[in-house]
Write an enzyme that holds these catalytic residues in place. Sequence first.
Site, PDB file in Angstrom:
ATOM      1  N   GLU A  49       0.943  -1.207   0.063  1.00  0.00           N
ATOM      2  CA  GLU A  49      -0.193   0.128  -0.099  1.00  0.00           C
ATOM      3  C   GLU A  49       0.677   1.260   0.100  1.00  0.00           C
ATOM      4  OE1 GLU A  49      -3.568   2.020   2.855  1.00  0.00           O
ATOM      5  OE2 GLU A  49      -2.160   0.324   3.414  1.00  0.00           O
ATOM      6  N   TYR A 103     -10.348  -5.745   4.224  1.00  0.00           N
ATOM      7  CA  TYR A 103      -9.728  -4.424   4.258  1.00  0.00           C
ATOM      8  C   TYR A 103      -8.201  -4.470   3.252  1.00  0.00           C
ATOM      9  CZ  TYR A 103      -6.203  -1.094   5.941  1.00  0.00           C
ATOM     10  OH  TYR A 103      -5.389  -0.022   5.965  1.00  0.00           O
ATOM     11  N   SER A 222     -35.117 -40.069 -36.849  1.00  0.00           N
ATOM     12  CA  SER A 222     -33.801 -39.461 -36.623  1.00  0.00           C
ATOM     13  C   SER A 222     -33.073 -39.079 -37.952  1.00  0.00           C
ATOM     14  CB  SER A 222     -33.104 -40.060 -35.662  1.00  0.00           C
ATOM     15  OG  SER A 222     -31.995 -39.416 -35.440  1.00  0.00           O
ATOM     16  N   LYS A 226     -35.256 -32.595 -39.724  1.00  0.00           N
ATOM     17  CA  LYS A 226     -36.268 -31.945 -38.932  1.00  0.00           C
ATOM     18  C   LYS A 226     -36.043 -30.831 -38.408  1.00  0.00           C
ATOM     19  CE  LYS A 226     -38.042 -35.195 -36.440  1.00  0.00           C
ATOM     20  NZ  LYS A 226     -36.890 -36.178 -36.646  1.00  0.00           N
TER      21      LYS A 226
END
Length: 361
Positions: A49, A103, A222, A226
Amino acid sequence: MPRLGRFAINAKNYFLTYPRCPLTKEDVLEQLLALSTPVNKKFIRVCRELHEDGEPHLHVLLQFEGKLQTKNERFFDLVSPTRSTHYHPNIQAAKSASDVKSYMDKDGDVLDHGSFQVDGRSARGGKQSANDAYAEALNSGSKLQALNILREKAPKDYILQFHNLNCNLSRIFADDVPPYVSPYSLSAFDKVPSYISSWASENVRDSCAPERPISIVIEGDSRTGKTMWARALGPHNYLCGHLDLNSKIYSNDAWYNVIDDVDPHYLKHFKEFMGAQRDWQSNVKYGKPTHIKGGIPTIFLCNPGPKSSYKEYLDEPDNTALKLWASKNAEFYTLKEPLFSSVDQGATQGCQEASNSTLSN
């Protein structure tokens, strides 16, 4: 009583602050990992920091497997790798590891090692507010981040309600499904029966659509094309296997619906779909009822057989009234051959029938 000024800390969580310390996060982590301790280190977070004066400060959260007792106030001192300078920290027992971690998150310049040990306490007073934890989870931006927040800040719910949390967050943070793009143009389907083509031209339209369009049921083996044909007609909702009508899946702007391979015995909203009904609602699992604008036709695709065929379903003795109603709201056709002449479409069709996309172009 201990003598005034005597240093002694016995804790599982340590919060260290090194003021005016130019060491890198990596240097700090390396030195702390090298410390010999009687209990194992479970998690280390180093945060760098910059204060207003431009001087770097370092914060460290250290979590141990059990309590570490130290009476040596120099135990956590760091040494510069380039000179003989020592850096002495302020040492505190962290009342809430979760608060300290939060923090440090605010600054963002952090380096982690190990697995953070969840702490259900809050230094702000007792247990953290469940609403605060859930609000933070909702604002996190992703399912994974939300789950991690709840794991740390609502551990009881995380354990006891994980199945619900996992499901709900999957829906809340569901990715937008990209529009479907048909790999074939309609002209590629060169064997579509004229009565099916006529149905499509009369009922699947953006403008000048019928006030109450007719739906269609297409039954066939199948790999007859479609699904690929039905999905090539325009923007649509594609519902396969089961129905989910939440707003991220179902669009009220579609021209038509495609319901593919759904057992008619368990088809929710049978009449609403087949009858192109307008302005109806559907109960969505884990959500509020959703409004369906409706008024669009539905293409029902199925294979022959008692658990698939709509014709066989409507022929059942208990469905006499429903069959009469369906005959006025839908056309029924059985395919005798594929809708295309190219072999390639058949291979693609097999893959397509296994997919489950949504609003598509």
